[in-house]
Design an enzyme around this catalytic site. Structure first.
Site, short mmCIF file in Angstrom:
data_model
loop_
_atom_site.label_atom_id
_atom_site.label_comp_id
_atom_site.label_asym_id
_atom_site.label_seq_id
_atom_site.Cartn_x
_atom_site.Cartn_y
_atom_site.Cartn_z
N ASP A 1 1.43 -22.20 -26.96
CA ASP A 1 1.63 -20.81 -27.36
C ASP A 1 1.41 -19.93 -26.14
O ASP A 1 0.81 -20.37 -25.15
CB ASP A 1 0.66 -20.43 -28.49
CG ASP A 1 1.07 -19.17 -29.22
OD1 ASP A 1 2.09 -18.54 -28.86
OD2 ASP A 1 0.37 -18.79 -30.17
N PHE A 2 1.91 -18.72 -26.19
CA PHE A 2 1.79 -17.81 -25.05
C PHE A 2 0.54 -16.96 -25.18
O PHE A 2 -0.44 -17.16 -24.48
CB PHE A 2 3.06 -16.95 -24.95
CG PHE A 2 3.15 -16.15 -23.68
CD1 PHE A 2 3.52 -16.76 -22.49
CD2 PHE A 2 2.90 -14.80 -23.68
CE1 PHE A 2 3.61 -16.02 -21.31
CE2 PHE A 2 2.99 -14.05 -22.52
CZ PHE A 2 3.35 -14.67 -21.33
N ASP A 3 0.56 -16.02 -26.10
CA ASP A 3 -0.55 -15.08 -26.27
C ASP A 3 -1.79 -15.77 -26.83
O ASP A 3 -1.75 -16.39 -27.89
CB ASP A 3 -0.14 -13.93 -27.19
CG ASP A 3 0.99 -13.11 -26.61
OD1 ASP A 3 0.73 -12.34 -25.68
OD2 ASP A 3 2.14 -13.27 -27.07
#
Length: 178
Positions: free
Chosen positions: A9-11
């Protein structure tokens, strides 16, 4: 296993959760780690709630990407966009327009139109969460069951009510790369 796969995932995973989503960028160390994983022959993908174009711009990691909670997926073979999400775009646009208008006077509330989904951020005004929840429910109600609301960390997500999620996107990527 014939090949290792990493779905990130990014955030909050590759980048810290920040006050404003536009302030999150993949730093050089995380980018180098992704590149090193790719050098081993591993499949590496970033699967995020962010729109695909925004995700690819902020990450710039050369891996595979799935945006909007997996509703849009970019592979070397091309772009996949979930057809039911495309079909719900008109309803989502109307909800976004209403929410932009109804939250304009609320300090710290931001409505983000992500084309296939939308986010209503209240991180800068957590005390307004109950009011924002009411506004979002009222705006989405005429479009149920086509649209749904999901709660996140200081955000309300408005999404097409389709049986698809980040896990489905990961499986799609595994099959596309097989």
């Amino acid at each position: 296993a014939s090949r290792v796969a990493y779905f990130l995932d990014f955030d909050g995973t590759l980048t810290p959760v920040v006050q404003r989503p536009e302030d999150a960028w993949l730093d050089a160390g995380a980018r180098a780690a992704i590149e090193n994983l790719m050098l081993t022959g591993a499949l590496v993908a970033i699967v995020s709630g962010r729109p695909l174009a925004d995700l690819a711009t902020r990450a710039r990691a050369g891996c595979l990407y799935a945006g909007n909670h997996g509703l849009e997926i970019l592979t070397p073979r091309g772009l996949y966009v979930h057809p039911e999400a495309v079909a719900a775009r008109g309803a989502l646009s109307r909800v976004v327009a209403e929410l932009v208008e109804r939250t304009a006077a609320l300090q710290g509330i931001r409505v983000e139109d992500k084309e296939l989904t939308a986010s209503v951020h209240f991180r800068e005004a957590p005390e307004l969460e109950p009011r924002v929840m009411i506004l979002v429910r009222e705006a989405v109600r005429p479009f149920e069951p086509r649209l749904e609301i999901r709660e996140g960390k200081m955000v309300l997500e408005i999404r097409p009510a389709v049986p698809w999620n980040k896990g489905d996107a990961a499986l799609f990527l595994l099959q596309a790369e097989a």
